[in-house]
Design an enzyme around this catalytic site. Structure first.
Site, short mmCIF file in Angstrom:
data_model
loop_
_atom_site.label_atom_id
_atom_site.label_comp_id
_atom_site.label_asym_id
_atom_site.label_seq_id
_atom_site.Cartn_x
_atom_site.Cartn_y
_atom_site.Cartn_z
N ASP A 105 0.81 -1.22 0.00
CA ASP A 105 0.00 0.00 0.00
C ASP A 105 0.85 1.27 0.00
O ASP A 105 0.36 2.35 0.29
CB ASP A 105 -1.00 0.02 1.16
CG ASP A 105 -0.35 -0.20 2.52
OD1 ASP A 105 0.88 -0.09 2.62
OD2 ASP A 105 -1.09 -0.48 3.49
N LYS A 158 5.75 1.65 16.31
CA LYS A 158 4.68 2.56 16.75
C LYS A 158 4.85 3.03 18.20
O LYS A 158 3.98 2.80 19.05
CB LYS A 158 3.32 1.90 16.56
CG LYS A 158 3.01 1.57 15.10
CD LYS A 158 1.67 0.89 14.93
CE LYS A 158 1.43 0.55 13.46
NZ LYS A 158 0.14 -0.16 13.24
#
Length: 237
Positions: A105, A158
């Site tokens: 993506d 993250k």
């Protein structure tokens, strides 16, 4: 060199665009999102695409068939979205030499050839293409930490408080030993197996992990706003 492309995602944040198609086939600048990444990989001279498919996989297989830009395609199935390390493991039986991993993506411009050149250096076990971003962006992805001598020391996925703003771009080169590291990865609280954790295991095993600075522009397409930004990027390139 083969390229493994995780493209099994549902694209829930792209709804309603993904109500009737997988994320890989969402239109970006008049073409499926995945096609832009395959174009870049074909330009690098990859010998085969290994597409990791899942949600509505038949649509992806029907669209691309056996080849893209004269590069043959092999399909492997990720039954559930369990993270990038799990996606890469689906391709283990298809890879027996150094290979690329490209996040399906991503839309990227600029020269990507450095990752192939670096990964082909004797003794290099992994090559990470890295970029400088804002702290807010760093909190949404994998960041890498260097030691006092400037060497890559760890990769953190993250982080709430990013220890750096140097991040992974979603393009990697790996020795097949990365599969062993992926097998050792433990699931996160979200039940996902992170590829960054496999890279961290490589580092702790004193594997030679190199970095290549990204000199282009990129958009990781997760939302309709990202889709528009990616289309603008492609129009400008």
């Amino acid at each position: 060199m083969k390229a493994v492309i995780p493209a099994a995602g549902r694209g829930t944040r792209l709804r309603p665009l993904t109500d009737d198609r997988p994320k890989a086939l969402v239109d970006v600048a008049g073409r499926p999102l995945l096609s832009h990444g395959l174009d870049r990989l074909a330009d690098l001279g990859v010998s085969e695409f290994v597409l990791v498919v899942g949600y509505r996989k038949e649509a992806v297989i029907d669209h691309y068939g056996d080849a893209f830009a004269d590069v043959p395609i092999t399909y492997v199935h990720q039954r559930e979205p369990k993270g990038l390390a799990d996606a890469v493991l689906r391709a283990e039986s298809e890879v027996d030499d150094d290979f690329l991993v490209f996040n399906g993506d991503n839309v990227m411009t600029g020269d990507l050839g450095g990752v192939v050149e670096r990964q082909q250096i004797e003794g290099v076990d992994a090559t990470l293409v890295v970029d400088d971003v804002t702290r807010d962006e760093a909190a949404e992805t994998g960041v890498f930490v260097t030691d006092d001598d400037g060497r890559l020391d760890a990769v953190v996925e993250k982080p709430d408080d990013p220890p750096s703003t140097r991040v992974l771009t979603g393009l990697f080169g790996f020795d097949p030993e990365i599969f062993h590291a992926c097998h050792l990865v433990q699931p996160t609280d979200r039940g996902e197996y992170e590829l960054t954790d496999a890279v961290d295991l490589f580092l702790r095993a004193d594997r030679r992990v190199e970095t290549v600075s990204f000199d282009g522009q990129r958009v990781n397409v997760n939302t309709p706003a990202d889709r528009e930004r990616a289309a603008q990027l492609l129009d400008q390139s």
